[in-house]
Design a protein around this motif. Structure first.
Motif, PDB file in Angstrom:
ATOM      1  N   TYR A 124      -8.119   9.798  -3.264  1.00 21.97           N
ATOM      2  CA  TYR A 124      -7.113   9.672  -2.202  1.00 21.97           C
ATOM      3  C   TYR A 124      -7.640  10.256  -0.904  1.00 21.97           C
ATOM      4  N   PRO A 133       0.814  -1.216   0.000  1.00 21.15           N
ATOM      5  CA  PRO A 133       0.000   0.000   0.000  1.00 21.15           C
ATOM      6  C   PRO A 133       0.848   1.266   0.000  1.00 21.15           C
ATOM      7  N   ASP A 150      -1.313   1.119  -9.205  1.00 24.15           N
ATOM      8  CA  ASP A 150      -1.396   2.324  -8.401  1.00 24.15           C
ATOM      9  C   ASP A 150      -2.094   3.389  -9.245  1.00 24.15           C
ATOM     10  N   ASP A 175      -1.513  -7.213  -1.829  1.00 21.02           N
ATOM     11  CA  ASP A 175      -1.244  -6.726  -0.483  1.00 21.02           C
ATOM     12  C   ASP A 175      -1.806  -7.699   0.546  1.00 21.02           C
ATOM     13  N   ARG A 220      -9.991  -3.014  -1.089  1.00 22.24           N
ATOM     14  CA  ARG A 220     -10.141  -3.561   0.258  1.00 22.24           C
ATOM     15  C   ARG A 220     -10.905  -2.596   1.161  1.00 22.24           C
ATOM     16  N   ARG A 221     -10.551  -1.325   1.087  1.00 22.42           N
ATOM     17  CA  ARG A 221     -11.211  -0.343   1.952  1.00 22.42           C
ATOM     18  C   ARG A 221     -12.668  -0.148   1.563  1.00 22.42           C
ATOM     19  N   TYR A 235     -12.413   1.012   7.862  1.00 20.93           N
ATOM     20  CA  TYR A 235     -11.400   1.945   7.385  1.00 20.93           C
ATOM     21  C   TYR A 235     -11.895   3.389   7.385  1.00 20.93           C
ATOM     22  N   ASN A 262      -3.263   2.873  -3.836  1.00 21.70           N
ATOM     23  CA  ASN A 262      -3.092   1.519  -4.352  1.00 21.70           C
ATOM     24  C   ASN A 262      -4.454   0.927  -4.715  1.00 21.70           C
ATOM     25  N   ASP A 280      -5.693  -1.762  -2.450  1.00 17.47           N
ATOM     26  CA  ASP A 280      -6.031  -1.212  -1.145  1.00 17.47           C
ATOM     27  C   ASP A 280      -7.356  -0.446  -1.211  1.00 17.47           C
ATOM     28  N   ALA A 305      -2.316  -1.637   7.114  1.00 12.49           N
ATOM     29  CA  ALA A 305      -2.997  -0.713   6.223  1.00 12.49           C
ATOM     30  C   ALA A 305      -3.916   0.251   6.976  1.00 12.49           C
ATOM     31  N   THR A 308      -5.819   6.098   0.203  1.00  7.14           N
ATOM     32  CA  THR A 308      -4.800   5.272  -0.419  1.00  7.14           C
ATOM     33  C   THR A 308      -4.844   5.460  -1.929  1.00  7.14           C
TER      34      THR A 308
END
Lengths: 577, 115
Positions: free
Chosen positions: A185, A71, A132, A566, A198-199, A206, A192, A195, A572, A190
């Motif tokens: 962002y 990340p 990214d 990741d 995932r969030r 998160y 990535n 990431d 993270a 993040t």
């Protein structure tokens, strides 16, 4: 333990670009380096494809730049989808670079053509590989910066005007992309992609607000649609394609456009699909962002297919028809994506259809643009009024064009048939869920297919069949003197004028001697090989379909993408702000 | 307070840039594009938070959280790219003037359109 094979294509293209830049005082060396670089790129991509899919078992390879963990550092990710798109890029760029050596004039080649070409390949490769989202912006800029100069390469009146439009539009697109990335962002904390996914999948842990992400991803979507040339962001396409040298247009239509398509598949089907919206929107069924983008994509696909189709039918020059056809065909790529986004049960098939169609369009359209380039070299014109009856005088060139056209129309056994079949199949299977929408999609695909047949028939009749015009009569015999077997054919084809000069023209099967003849024969050979490649992919479609299915699986399997990029979870949480 | 000032500045810059992009004069269009991309850069900086302590030197020592330094790295990258593209756009404008004898968008559209 970094799998270095991931960056191999990137390194090869970058080194080639730098070497051709250093060697530019020596025209011959530049050409040799450039072609070697194209070959090396193809080999590197082949190695990457072999590493990603060893014996059919798909893997996701991750390269951590400077060994910074996922990340935090930039990662380059090669999965089946990236590998599939890189495969397309390798084939088209190899054909285009060989064609360039034979096509672009001496001065142009020595000027800056080859470094720019390879920098464009660097940008494309980076876009396909990066994991990214800001890095994606940078690769886009690398790709665009080279393409600006390649589009304005001839720098005549038409070219500067077209490029000005192309540059201003894309600069605005870049600024908008920055806005969207900055917003993403700030909301997700993040850059990535894994990431972000995932969030978005677990927003409470998160502390991510999902609703703004939908808006920001919509802004980003406009940028990708601009790159892909989807209506209503298509208007730069015809001018830019007409202005650029033929091999560059082949790259723009075959590969650079597909970067936009890839970005849509990767970010929306892999990353943003992980989110579920806490609000319901009017007219949207389902709670993922994809349910929102389905109708949007559908409208854009419909507009592209219709606008591009009608535009292509009304053009009177080869490049115009091909450029508008590109708009229409990108609509065909977006159509299954729209269906797949709306109907989750056919999503895997839909993405398979889209990537197969993208692959087929990439090969066929670049073949057609290369053929158009050869026609332009020989006759100094590409207007229908000036051309006619080329087929008997140059059967291989004509066959190449025919293969490309038939592949886009979708005639078996060419790979285009399977692309169209999968698009129709996707629409048909969506019937069970949404009969009205599926019927509309089927009707749209049908109308688009009829348009495709119409404009290619028109172009074929105007350029390759019919009576040869004075220009064609004057051009072919002069440049390719009679060498035995060609003469009978030329006389039989009714060109009584040929008797006057004693010349007959089957230049592409005749022995050649002068430099110009060798170059033209070489161009035709590239076209022939690319045509055979398309036939080959059609006959051996099983393998291509397997790769496309693997690509679709990789695109839709958010979980394993995130885990591969990741695997750590605890670290993270701390990086947000 | 700083937020409001910055938000106002951003809005003004975007409005100004959009206005210039709509003009017929190509040079103004290029100015407009470059103002919009600068506005995007300022926006990007604000995304990292503007109230925090200086990163690294401030650290977690006091009460204030450090400002996110990552966006500043992003902006540096974006500035460099923007510099290159603006230069290219200006050179292109000059070439357009040489080729067409005008930098009026409307005239370019009418005289240089379909062949």
């Amino acid at each position: 333990m970094a799998p270095n094979v991931v960056i191999a294509p990137l390194v090869v293209a970058l080194v080639t670009a730098i070497l051709t830049l250093l060697a530019r005082s020596n025209g011959r060396l530049v050409r040799v380096l450039s072609v070697l670089g194209g070959l090396g790129y193809a080999v590197a991509v082949a190695a990457l494809v072999a590493a990603v899919a060893p014996l059919g078992a798909a893997r996701t390879l991750v390269y951590e730049v400077s060994a910074w963990r996922a990340p935090f550092g930039i990662v380059l990710v090669a999965d089946s989808l990236s590998a599939f798109m890189l495969g397309l890029s390798a084939i088209v760029s190899l054909a285009a670079v060989v064609f360039s050596v034979l096509y672009v004039d001496d001065f142009g080649q020595r000027l800056s053509y080859h470094p720019l070409f390879h920098f464009m390949v660097v940008g494309v490769t980076g876009s396909f590989l990066t994991g990214d989202i800001f890095n994606l912006f940078v690769w886009f800029e690398v790709m665009l910066m080279s393409s600006y100069i390649l589009v304005v390469f001839y720098s005549g009146a038409e070219h500067t005007r077209a490029t000005l439009q192309y540059v201003v539009l894309n600069l605005l697109g870049s600024a908008v992309m920055l806005l969207a990335i900055g917003g993403l962002y700030a909301t997700t904390g993040t850059l990535n992609m894994a990431d972000i996914a995932r969030r978005l999948g677990d927003p409470t842990t998160y502390g991510v607000a999902v609703v703004p992400v939908l808006g920001l991803s919509a802004v980003l979507f406009a940028v990708f649609a601009l790159k892909a040339g989807l209506a209503p962001f298509h208007f730069w396409v015809p001018d830019a394609y007409r202005a650029a040298p033929a091999p560059v247009t082949a790259m723009l239509a075959g590969v650079v456009k597909k970067v936009g398509v890839y970005a849509i598949v990767r970010l929306y089907f892999t990353v943003f699909a992980a989110a579920s919206l806490p609000v319901s929107l009017p007219g949207v069924v389902g709670d993922t962002p994809l349910a929102f983008f389905g109708p949007v994509l559908f409208v854009m696909a419909a507009a592209s297919i219709l606008f591009g189709g009608i535009g292509a039918i009304s053009r009177d020059d080869i490049d115009g028809v091909l450029a508008y056809s590109s708009i229409s065909q990108v609509g065909f790529i977006a159509l299954p994506l729209a269906i797949g986004a709306t109907v989750p049960s056919v999503r895997a098939l839909a993405v398979t259809a889209a990537v197969v169609y993208a692959f087929n369009h990439g090969l066929a359209k670049s073949l057609l643009f290369l053929a158009s380039g050869t026609v332009k070299t020989v006759f100094d014109s590409e207007r229908f009024g000036d051309l006619g009856g080329i087929a008997p005088r140059s059967p291989v060139l004509a066959s190449g064009f025919l293969v490309g056209a038939l592949a886009l129309i979708g005639v078996p056994p060419l790979s285009g048939f399977f692309g169209k079949l999968l698009v129709f199949d996707t629409a048909a299977r969506a019937f069970a869920v949404d009969a009205a929408g599926a019927a509309l999609a089927l009707a749209l695909a049908l109308v688009g297919a009829v348009f495709t047949i119409a404009y290619f028939t028109r172009a074929w009749n105007a350029v390759f069949w019919g009576a040869p015009t004075d220009l064609v009569r004057a051009a072919l015999p002069e440049r390719w003197a009679p060498r035995g077997p060609g003469v009978d054919q030329a006389v039989a084809d009714g060109g009584g004028d040929d008797a006057a000069t004693g010349a007959g023209g089957r230049f592409d099967l005749a022995p050649v001697s002068t430099v110009r003849e060798i170059e033209l024969a070489g161009q035709v050979a590239v076209i022939a090989v690319l045509g055979l490649t398309i036939v080959g992919f059609g006959i051996g479609f099983e393998a291509l379909f397997g790769a496309a299915e693997a690509a679709a699986r990789a695109a839709l399997d958010t979980g394993s993408y995130v885990d591969a990029v990741d695997p750590g979870t605890a670290a993270a949480v701390e990086v947000g702000h | 307070m700083t937020e409001f000032v910055l938000a106002g500045v951003l809005g003004t810059l975007f409005a100004l840039g959009t206005y210039l992009v709509m003009r017929r004069d190509v040079v103004r269009v290029v100015w407009g594009v470059s103002i919009i991309s600068q506005a995007a850069n300022i926006y990007l900086v604000t995304m990292g938070g503007i109230e925090g302590a200086a990163p690294i030197t401030g650290g977690h020592v006091g009460e204030a959280y450090p400002t996110d330094p990552l966006v500043q790295a992003l902006v540096l990258t974006a500035i460099v790219i923007g510099f290159g593209t603006t230069a290219l756009a200006l050179v292109l404008t000059y070439r357009v003037y040489q080729e067409h004898g005008t930098i009026d968008m409307y005239e370019l559209g009418t005289t240089g359109g379909e062949r």
